[in-house]
Design a protein around this motif. Structure first.
Motif, PDB file in Angstrom:
ATOM      1  N   GLN A   1       7.435  -4.552   6.823  1.00  0.00           N
ATOM      2  CA  GLN A   1       7.398  -4.461   5.362  1.00  0.00           C
ATOM      3  C   GLN A   1       6.088  -3.845   4.878  1.00  0.00           C
ATOM      4  OE1 GLN A   1       8.238  -8.541   4.326  1.00  0.00           O
ATOM      5  NE2 GLN A   1      10.418  -8.135   4.017  1.00  0.00           N
ATOM      6  N   ARG A   2       4.963  -4.253   5.485  1.00  0.00           N
ATOM      7  CA  ARG A   2       3.668  -3.665   5.101  1.00  0.00           C
ATOM      8  C   ARG A   2       3.654  -2.171   5.409  1.00  0.00           C
ATOM      9  NH1 ARG A   2       1.856  -8.414   7.562  1.00  0.00           N
ATOM     10  NH2 ARG A   2       1.331  -7.271   9.449  1.00  0.00           N
ATOM     11  N   ASN A   3       4.153  -1.808   6.574  1.00  0.00           N
ATOM     12  CA  ASN A   3       4.192  -0.401   6.968  1.00  0.00           C
ATOM     13  C   ASN A   3       5.082   0.396   6.019  1.00  0.00           C
ATOM     14  OD1 ASN A   3       3.345   1.621   8.922  1.00  0.00           O
ATOM     15  ND2 ASN A   3       5.477   1.644   9.608  1.00  0.00           N
ATOM     16  N   GLU A   4       6.246  -0.147   5.698  1.00  0.00           N
ATOM     17  CA  GLU A   4       7.176   0.547   4.793  1.00  0.00           C
ATOM     18  C   GLU A   4       6.580   0.721   3.402  1.00  0.00           C
ATOM     19  OE1 GLU A   4      10.138   2.114   5.288  1.00  0.00           O
ATOM     20  OE2 GLU A   4       9.736   1.742   7.405  1.00  0.00           O
ATOM     21  N   GLN A   5       5.846  -0.274   2.936  1.00  0.00           N
ATOM     22  CA  GLN A   5       5.212  -0.174   1.618  1.00  0.00           C
ATOM     23  C   GLN A   5       4.227   0.995   1.598  1.00  0.00           C
ATOM     24  OE1 GLN A   5       2.539  -3.372   0.609  1.00  0.00           O
ATOM     25  NE2 GLN A   5       2.573  -2.875  -1.564  1.00  0.00           N
ATOM     26  N   LYS A   6       3.452   1.132   2.654  1.00  0.00           N
ATOM     27  CA  LYS A   6       2.478   2.225   2.728  1.00  0.00           C
ATOM     28  C   LYS A   6       3.178   3.576   2.832  1.00  0.00           C
ATOM     29  CE  LYS A   6      -0.920  -0.698   5.014  1.00  0.00           C
ATOM     30  NZ  LYS A   6      -1.593  -0.965   6.297  1.00  0.00           N
ATOM     31  N   ILE A   7       4.199   3.658   3.673  1.00  0.00           N
ATOM     32  CA  ILE A   7       4.945   4.915   3.815  1.00  0.00           C
ATOM     33  C   ILE A   7       5.541   5.318   2.472  1.00  0.00           C
ATOM     34  CG2 ILE A   7       7.037   5.949   4.806  1.00  0.00           C
ATOM     35  CD1 ILE A   7       6.421   4.349   7.384  1.00  0.00           C
ATOM     36  N   ARG A   8       6.155   4.369   1.810  1.00  0.00           N
ATOM     37  CA  ARG A   8       6.791   4.640   0.516  1.00  0.00           C
ATOM     38  C   ARG A   8       5.751   5.108  -0.509  1.00  0.00           C
ATOM     39  NH1 ARG A   8       9.935   0.823   0.797  1.00  0.00           N
ATOM     40  NH2 ARG A   8       8.591  -0.837   0.067  1.00  0.00           N
ATOM     41  N   ALA A   9       4.577   4.487  -0.519  1.00  0.00           N
ATOM     42  CA  ALA A   9       3.527   4.875  -1.466  1.00  0.00           C
ATOM     43  C   ALA A   9       3.081   6.315  -1.222  1.00  0.00           C
ATOM     44  CB  ALA A   9       2.333   3.927  -1.353  1.00  0.00           C
ATOM     45  N   VAL A  10       2.879   6.671   0.035  1.00  0.00           N
ATOM     46  CA  VAL A  10       2.452   8.036   0.362  1.00  0.00           C
ATOM     47  C   VAL A  10       3.552   9.030  -0.007  1.00  0.00           C
ATOM     48  CG1 VAL A  10       1.856   9.600   2.262  1.00  0.00           C
ATOM     49  CG2 VAL A  10       0.832   7.324   2.157  1.00  0.00           C
ATOM     50  N   GLU A  11       4.779   8.717   0.342  1.00  0.00           N
ATOM     51  CA  GLU A  11       5.886   9.639   0.053  1.00  0.00           C
ATOM     52  C   GLU A  11       6.108   9.809  -1.447  1.00  0.00           C
ATOM     53  OE1 GLU A  11       9.074   8.011   2.404  1.00  0.00           O
ATOM     54  OE2 GLU A  11       8.430   9.118   4.189  1.00  0.00           O
ATOM     55  N   GLN A  12       6.000   8.732  -2.194  1.00  0.00           N
ATOM     56  CA  GLN A  12       6.193   8.835  -3.642  1.00  0.00           C
ATOM     57  C   GLN A  12       5.055   9.608  -4.295  1.00  0.00           C
ATOM     58  OE1 GLN A  12       6.840   4.733  -4.765  1.00  0.00           O
ATOM     59  NE2 GLN A  12       9.029   4.854  -4.334  1.00  0.00           N
ATOM     60  N   ALA A  13       3.832   9.378  -3.835  1.00  0.00           N
ATOM     61  CA  ALA A  13       2.698  10.137  -4.375  1.00  0.00           C
ATOM     62  C   ALA A  13       2.851  11.617  -4.035  1.00  0.00           C
ATOM     63  CB  ALA A  13       1.384   9.586  -3.819  1.00  0.00           C
ATOM     64  N   TRP A  14       3.266  11.902  -2.825  1.00  0.00           N
ATOM     65  CA  TRP A  14       3.452  13.295  -2.389  1.00  0.00           C
ATOM     66  C   TRP A  14       4.530  13.971  -3.235  1.00  0.00           C
ATOM     67  CZ3 TRP A  14       7.099  16.228   0.607  1.00  0.00           C
ATOM     68  CH2 TRP A  14       6.576  17.412   1.139  1.00  0.00           C
ATOM     69  N   ALA A  15       5.604  13.259  -3.507  1.00  0.00           N
ATOM     70  CA  ALA A  15       6.692  13.816  -4.320  1.00  0.00           C
ATOM     71  C   ALA A  15       6.251  14.055  -5.764  1.00  0.00           C
ATOM     72  CB  ALA A  15       7.902  12.885  -4.289  1.00  0.00           C
ATOM     73  N   ARG A  16       5.278  13.299  -6.224  1.00  0.00           N
ATOM     74  CA  ARG A  16       4.784  13.454  -7.597  1.00  0.00           C
ATOM     75  C   ARG A  16       3.817  14.624  -7.760  1.00  0.00           C
ATOM     76  NH1 ARG A  16       2.227   7.846  -9.034  1.00  0.00           N
ATOM     77  NH2 ARG A  16       1.384   9.106 -10.739  1.00  0.00           N
ATOM     78  N   MET A  17       3.391  15.231  -6.677  1.00  0.00           N
ATOM     79  CA  MET A  17       2.460  16.362  -6.784  1.00  0.00           C
ATOM     80  C   MET A  17       3.106  17.462  -7.619  1.00  0.00           C
ATOM     81  SD  MET A  17      -0.297  15.378  -5.346  1.00  0.00           S
ATOM     82  CE  MET A  17      -1.255  16.872  -5.298  1.00  0.00           C
ATOM     83  N   ASP A  18       2.262  18.234  -8.303  1.00  0.00           N
ATOM     84  CA  ASP A  18       2.723  19.194  -9.306  1.00  0.00           C
ATOM     85  C   ASP A  18       3.674  20.264  -8.792  1.00  0.00           C
ATOM     86  OD1 ASP A  18       1.260  17.890 -11.261  1.00  0.00           O
ATOM     87  OD2 ASP A  18      -0.524  19.108 -10.892  1.00  0.00           O
TER      88      ASP A  18
END
Length: 130
Positions: free
Chosen positions: A65-82
């Protein structure tokens, strides 16, 4: 964009840089769940009462769960890039560790630094750090 506290900035950079390692860890955790541990050998293993398999499963689930939370945060931030250029820069610089001066994209070094800072702030937001 608001400047992050140094400890949060460093933590988010480390998480983002370890994105590929986290994906590998996810795969290893899935393998461990599927294949479990070695079968019991029939020998006594102490007098402790408990459920070692259950405890191991709980630890594995919590780590996953901790690993998935971090992966999800990175992927969502990456998807939000301009745009695609910003995402490509983040992929090369943060995920793959290519120094900025060796990245062949139509942006300046100061712009790359701003993109990286923005990405790290978005990772912090996704993790709930700010």
């Amino acid at each position: 964009m608001k400047r992050l506290p140094d400890d949060i900035y460093r933590q988010c950079v480390a998480i983002a840089k370890s994105y590929y390692a986290m994906l590998q860890r996810r795969k290893e955790q899935e393998e461990e769940i599927l294949h479990g541990s070695a079968p019991p050998d029939g020998q006594p293993h102490g007098s402790g009462v408990g459920d070692p398999t259950g405890r191991k499963a709980e630890r594995l689930i919590a780590a996953r769960q901790r690993n998935e939370q971090k992966i999800r945060a990175v992927e969502q931030a990456w998807a939000r890039m301009d745009d695609d250029t910003a995402r490509e820069f983040i992929r090369q610089n943060v995920f793959e560790g290519v120094p900025m001066q060796y990245i062949d994209l139509p942006v300046s070094i100061p712009t790359m630094k701003r993109m990286r800072s923005k990405f790290v702030c978005m990772v912090a937001e996704e993790l709930g750090e700010i």
